[in-house]
Design a protein around this motif. Structure first.
Motif, PDB file in Angstrom:
ATOM      1  N   CYS A   7      -5.296 -12.282  -0.182  1.00 58.45           N
ATOM      2  CA  CYS A   7      -4.514 -12.700  -1.349  1.00 58.45           C
ATOM      3  C   CYS A   7      -3.495 -13.754  -0.925  1.00 58.45           C
ATOM      4  CB  CYS A   7      -3.804 -11.495  -1.958  1.00 58.45           C
ATOM      5  SG  CYS A   7      -2.773 -11.909  -3.374  1.00 58.45           S
ATOM      6  N   TRP A   8      -3.536 -14.912  -1.607  1.00 58.08           N
ATOM      7  CA  TRP A   8      -2.593 -16.001  -1.348  1.00 58.08           C
ATOM      8  C   TRP A   8      -1.618 -16.070  -2.512  1.00 58.08           C
ATOM      9  CZ3 TRP A   8      -1.231 -19.307   2.454  1.00 58.08           C
ATOM     10  CH2 TRP A   8      -0.490 -20.449   2.093  1.00 58.08           C
ATOM     11  N   GLN A   9      -0.346 -15.904  -2.232  1.00 57.28           N
ATOM     12  CA  GLN A   9       0.661 -15.939  -3.289  1.00 57.28           C
ATOM     13  C   GLN A   9       1.968 -16.488  -2.746  1.00 57.28           C
ATOM     14  OE1 GLN A   9       1.424 -12.147  -5.113  1.00 57.28           O
ATOM     15  NE2 GLN A   9       2.773 -12.996  -6.669  1.00 57.28           N
ATOM     16  N   ARG A  16      -5.690  -7.274   1.592  1.00 54.51           N
ATOM     17  CA  ARG A  16      -5.556  -6.151   0.680  1.00 54.51           C
ATOM     18  C   ARG A  16      -6.933  -5.626   0.302  1.00 54.51           C
ATOM     19  NH1 ARG A  16      -2.727  -8.461  -4.625  1.00 54.51           N
ATOM     20  NH2 ARG A  16      -3.308  -6.400  -5.413  1.00 54.51           N
ATOM     21  N   GLU A  18      -9.364  -4.583  -2.634  1.00 53.87           N
ATOM     22  CA  GLU A  18      -9.556  -4.838  -4.065  1.00 53.87           C
ATOM     23  C   GLU A  18     -10.692  -3.969  -4.602  1.00 53.87           C
ATOM     24  OE1 GLU A  18      -8.084  -6.844  -6.312  1.00 53.87           O
ATOM     25  OE2 GLU A  18      -6.559  -7.592  -4.927  1.00 53.87           O
TER      26      GLU A  18
END
Length: 269
Positions: A7-9, A16, A18
């Motif tokens: 996850c890129w944020q 993570r 999912e």
């Protein structure tokens, strides 16, 4: 089923787990003969087999003898046993279907098969815009599979305070599952169909075949869907979310009348 993902944020990268929605090939097999293969979420498959049989006009409820869900190496077989006369009628017009996509029909031999006749439904059920919107507001919390994966549609039947929900990766499959559940429960057709999708012509056609008088979708209908709803006596609702909805056909089922001088046949609330 969970799957490792990145996850890129906001400039940060994190690993993570999912949750992913499952889908599997489901073969609809009638009296030992394969009729259609659909990609569907592998849950509530008995409801799916019954609903598909009913909404596709393959057989009536009283002509279904038995349904068995059998896992096989390549997927799942929904083995439906019909009374012999109905099976012979099916064989007489049998065509091999490869399944449906979100915007087309596969395996149709003639143009007339794409738009089969639609009869007006026998129902005088009415409700209110507020009841429809309240039902739609409840729907998100009644979709555990979508809450976990964000990848499935739901079809729900709102009857009074009762909300019956079926989920699937395909909106048509979700509706077939719901119709099958209603048939098995001998549920009366006094209620509202809620769809977490656009309202396609096939959604309306399946609703008409099941005698559902009101169809409310979270997104827009197509022109053909509106035409079919007008023919069938179905109140077709689009953009049912928050405090707004738009009624495209038979607004009297929601106690609404068109504003004099309006330039469109749709009524927004």
């Amino acid at each position: 089923m969970n799957h490792s993902a990145l996850c890129w944020q906001a400039g940060a990268l994190a690993a993570r787990e999912e949750a992913l929605a499952d889908e599997a090939p489901v073969a609809l097999v009638y009296n030992g003969v394969s009729h259609a293969v659909m990609l569907a979420s592998p849950g509530d498959l008995e409801d799916f087999a019954i609903g598909f049989t009913l909404t596709e006009g393959i057989a009536a409820w009283h002509e279904i003898v038995d349904v068995a869900i059998v896992p096989v190496a390549a997927g799942v077989e929904a083995r439906v046993t019909l009374i012999e006369s109905r099976f012979q009628a099916l064989q007489a017009r049998r065509r091999q279907l490869a399944g449906r996509t979100g915007c087309g029909l596969c395996g149709i031999e003639h143009l007339e098969q794409a738009l089969p006749a639609i009869a007006p439904i026998a129902s005088d059920f009415r409700t209110t815009p507020d009841a429809v919107l309240a039902g739609m507001a409840r729907l998100a919390a009644a979709q555990p599979l979508n809450q976990a994966t964000g990848a499935v549609h739901a079809a729900a039947w709102l009857a009074g305070d009762t909300l019956t929900v079926r989920e699937d990766v395909g909106r048509h499959n979700a509706l077939d599952k719901l119709v099958g559940a209603l048939a098995a429960a001998r549920a009366p057709r006094d209620g509202v169909l809620l769809m977490t999708s656009r309202a396609s012509s096939e959604i309306v056609h399946k609703a008409a075949s099941a005698g559902l008088p009101i169809v409310a979708a979270i997104s827009a209908p197509t022109r053909l869907a509106v035409s079919l709803a007008e023919q069938a006596g179905i109140a077709l609702i689009g953009f049912a979310r928050g405090e707004r909805l738009t009624v495209y056909s038979h607004p009297q089922r929601l106690g609404l009348v068109a504003t004099p001088g309006a330039t469109t046949s749709a009524i927004s609330r």
